[in-house]
Design a protein around this motif. Structure first.
Motif, PDB file in Angstrom:
ATOM      1  N   ARG A   1      20.173 -32.911 -23.234  1.00 17.06           N
ATOM      2  CA  ARG A   1      19.445 -33.116 -22.033  1.00 17.06           C
ATOM      3  C   ARG A   1      20.049 -32.868 -20.735  1.00 17.06           C
ATOM      4  O   ARG A   1      19.442 -32.544 -19.665  1.00 17.06           O
ATOM      5  CB  ARG A   1      18.950 -34.750 -22.156  1.00 17.06           C
ATOM      6  CG  ARG A   1      18.851 -35.548 -20.884  1.00 17.06           C
ATOM      7  CD  ARG A   1      17.729 -35.280 -20.192  1.00 17.06           C
ATOM      8  NE  ARG A   1      17.287 -35.753 -18.857  1.00 17.06           N
ATOM      9  CZ  ARG A   1      17.858 -35.260 -17.699  1.00 17.06           C
ATOM     10  NH1 ARG A   1      18.176 -33.926 -17.663  1.00 17.06           N
ATOM     11  NH2 ARG A   1      17.686 -35.808 -16.655  1.00 17.06           N
ATOM     12  N   SER A   2      21.389 -33.098 -20.864  1.00 19.19           N
ATOM     13  CA  SER A   2      22.010 -32.968 -19.536  1.00 19.19           C
ATOM     14  C   SER A   2      22.185 -31.396 -18.918  1.00 19.19           C
ATOM     15  O   SER A   2      22.406 -31.322 -17.882  1.00 19.19           O
ATOM     16  CB  SER A   2      23.503 -33.377 -19.489  1.00 19.19           C
ATOM     17  OG  SER A   2      24.204 -32.508 -20.699  1.00 19.19           O
TER      18      SER A   2
ATOM     19  N   TRP B   1       8.883 -30.188 -19.549  1.00 20.54           N
ATOM     20  CA  TRP B   1       9.991 -29.375 -20.360  1.00 20.54           C
ATOM     21  C   TRP B   1       9.855 -29.372 -21.872  1.00 20.54           C
ATOM     22  O   TRP B   1      10.251 -28.641 -22.398  1.00 20.54           O
ATOM     23  CB  TRP B   1      11.427 -30.140 -20.257  1.00 20.54           C
ATOM     24  CG  TRP B   1      12.100 -29.595 -18.849  1.00 20.54           C
ATOM     25  CD1 TRP B   1      11.785 -28.658 -17.922  1.00 20.54           C
ATOM     26  CD2 TRP B   1      13.203 -30.321 -17.942  1.00 20.54           C
ATOM     27  NE1 TRP B   1      12.503 -28.591 -16.906  1.00 20.54           N
ATOM     28  CE2 TRP B   1      13.336 -29.591 -17.211  1.00 20.54           C
ATOM     29  CE3 TRP B   1      13.933 -31.515 -18.510  1.00 20.54           C
ATOM     30  CZ2 TRP B   1      14.264 -30.276 -16.057  1.00 20.54           C
ATOM     31  CZ3 TRP B   1      14.989 -31.875 -17.699  1.00 20.54           C
ATOM     32  CH2 TRP B   1      15.146 -31.227 -16.369  1.00 20.54           C
TER      33      TRP B   1
ATOM     34  N   SER C   1      22.639 -38.849 -21.844  1.00 23.92           N
ATOM     35  CA  SER C   1      22.679 -39.285 -20.391  1.00 23.92           C
ATOM     36  C   SER C   1      22.818 -41.075 -20.416  1.00 23.92           C
ATOM     37  O   SER C   1      22.509 -41.521 -21.576  1.00 23.92           O
ATOM     38  CB  SER C   1      21.363 -38.720 -19.558  1.00 23.92           C
ATOM     39  OG  SER C   1      20.319 -39.241 -20.336  1.00 23.92           O
TER      40      SER C   1
ATOM     41  N   ASN D   1      19.499 -30.062 -18.284  1.00 23.06           N
ATOM     42  CA  ASN D   1      18.129 -29.779 -17.373  1.00 23.06           C
ATOM     43  C   ASN D   1      17.609 -28.663 -17.510  1.00 23.06           C
ATOM     44  O   ASN D   1      17.163 -27.807 -16.516  1.00 23.06           O
ATOM     45  CB  ASN D   1      18.672 -29.922 -15.999  1.00 23.06           C
ATOM     46  CG  ASN D   1      19.186 -31.347 -15.492  1.00 23.06           C
ATOM     47  OD1 ASN D   1      18.743 -32.516 -15.931  1.00 23.06           O
ATOM     48  ND2 ASN D   1      20.438 -31.302 -14.974  1.00 23.06           N
TER      49      ASN D   1
END
Length: 420
Positions: A286-287, A227, A303, A289
């Motif tokens: 980050r959550s 990512w 997270s 995704n």
């Protein structure tokens, strides 16, 4: 005798104040409103109550994770005994439920004598292990009265904390003397604990060196690297209130690197997001995704339980709690996976570990946020230097392993006859 009397009087007045405190904490973290009966050891017995258990108390997330290798050793030693894990915070409780799904997980009651008596009467633990610096005088006295051996593990005591305890020596001294044994992290910790009254003190090292990354961390790290793409990525780990503003205000506008920013406490994720919005800094969570966008400058690590994956995915990590006079956080985890470490000027909570890491080339220290950003830029441009620091970190972490075996041996020497 005045300190014990004052302390007992305090707990007669404390319940309404504690109720107010929990409601206030619940404004940011509603979980503080749950399980109030456990906080005073009230309520009806439950089917999963663990009687005669191995009992480990770890106040919050860091202590709960640090206990993992010792818990594994204790369960191997007494495989037929149930496990009781207690905490004081919702995040600690959540961590315990994740790490020990078959354990009985409860809040430790507050240190009121009647609550302590109800707790010990209900669970009747085989013995108890308090992690790090959890010194509750009524709990310790209650264990002595109920015949429950009590051991302090991974014990640390900074000079700053020792000064405070010395002012209440009439309360803390008898409590420490009533413990059946103490496993200290370092010689300095041991000396300070002995000076306050602790007996049966041995230097066993830091259990955090014995923690291994969870199996799923490597796969998640690979996903995070995918990512991030080709952009440099560095991390500010376990940052505390006030530090994020310092880091963001000094963030170079022309840096090609992305900052992975992970606040220490999950209830502050939204607050840190607002800091980013107020400064107009492009960020993403980050959550969500998703891969990093081209314009993202900060990746908000909102997270839990993913720190090992983060450390394996970034190019280097700064350890929070050290820019302000807060004493620092755990730098062992990034070193253990070969991640170069930067640390600020305040390290009194991890003084010995920091001293060793700096001496062995696993970490570098910076004075402030501006120097941090300059050092980050220098290291991101020097892969050979990062490789040397990472290799030194791996060697540093490996060299100091073994605290679990030493702690278990000392525990058995102190309480073994009482529990075998």
């Amino acid at each position: 005798m005045i300190w014990p009397l004052l302390y007992a009087a305090l707990w007669k007045l404390a319940p309404p104040l504690i109720g107010h405190y929990l409601r206030r904490r619940a404004r940011k973290q509603p979980e503080y409103l749950q399980h109030w009966d456990e906080r005073w050891a009230r309520g009806e017995p439950r089917a999963d109550d663990a009687h005669g258990a191995i009992w480990v108390h770890a106040v919050s997330v860091g202590e709960t994770r640090a206990a993992a290798p010792l818990v594994a050793a204790l369960r191997a030693r007494w495989p037929d005994k149930p496990l009781l894990i207690t905490q004081m915070t919702p995040t600690g409780r959540e961590t315990a439920l994740s790490l020990y799904p078959d354990a009985c997980v409860r809040y430790l009651p507050y240190d009121a004598p009647d609550a302590v008596a109800r707790f010990l009467g209900r669970y009747q633990p085989m013995f108890g292990v308090l992690m790090e610096t959890e010194l509750w005088p009524h709990l310790i006295a209650g264990c002595r009265a109920h015949g429950v051996p009590l051991f302090l593990a991974n014990a640390r005591l900074s000079e700053r904390s020792a000064r405070g305890y010395r002012r209440a020596a009439g309360l803390i001294g008898p409590a420490l003397a009533s413990l059946d044994g103490v496993a200290a992290q370092s010689e300095d910790d041991a000396a300070r604990l002995r000076a306050l009254g602790a007996r049966q003190v041995a230097v066993c090292g830091n259990l955090k060196f014995d923690i291994t990354p969870p199996p799923q961390a490597a796969a998640l790290a690979a996903q995070l690297r995918q990512w991030r793409g080709e952009r440099p990525l560095w991390m500010a780990a376990s940052t505390r209130e006030g530090e994020e503003a310092l880091l963001l205000d000094a963030l170079p506008a022309d840096s090609p690197a992305v900052l992975l920013l992970t606040p220490r406490h999950p209830q502050r994720f939204a607050e840190v997001a607002e800091l980013l919005r107020a400064r107009g800094i492009p960020f993403q969570r980050r959550s969500n995704n998703t891969a990093l966008r081209a314009d993202t400058r900060v990746w908000l690590g909102d997270s839990m339980g993913e720190m090992f994956a983060y450390y394996q995915a970034v190019d280097l990590a700064f350890i929070g709690g050290s820019l302000l006079p807060l004493g620092g956080q755990n730098l062992i985890e990034p070193a253990a996976v070969g991640c170069p470490v930067l640390i600020g000027p305040s390290t009194f909570n991890f003084a010995e570990v920091t001293r060793l890491a700096l001496a062995e080339g696993a970490a570098r220290q910076v004075a402030d946020a501006d120097e941090l950003h300059r050092t980050v830029a220098t290291l991101l441009a020097d892969p050979d230097a990062r490789q040397r620091m990472g290799a030194a970190g791996l060697a540093f972490a490996q060299r100091h392993r073994g605290a679990t075996a030493r702690t278990l041996a000392h525990l058995l020497g102190c309480v073994g006859e009482a529990v075998d």
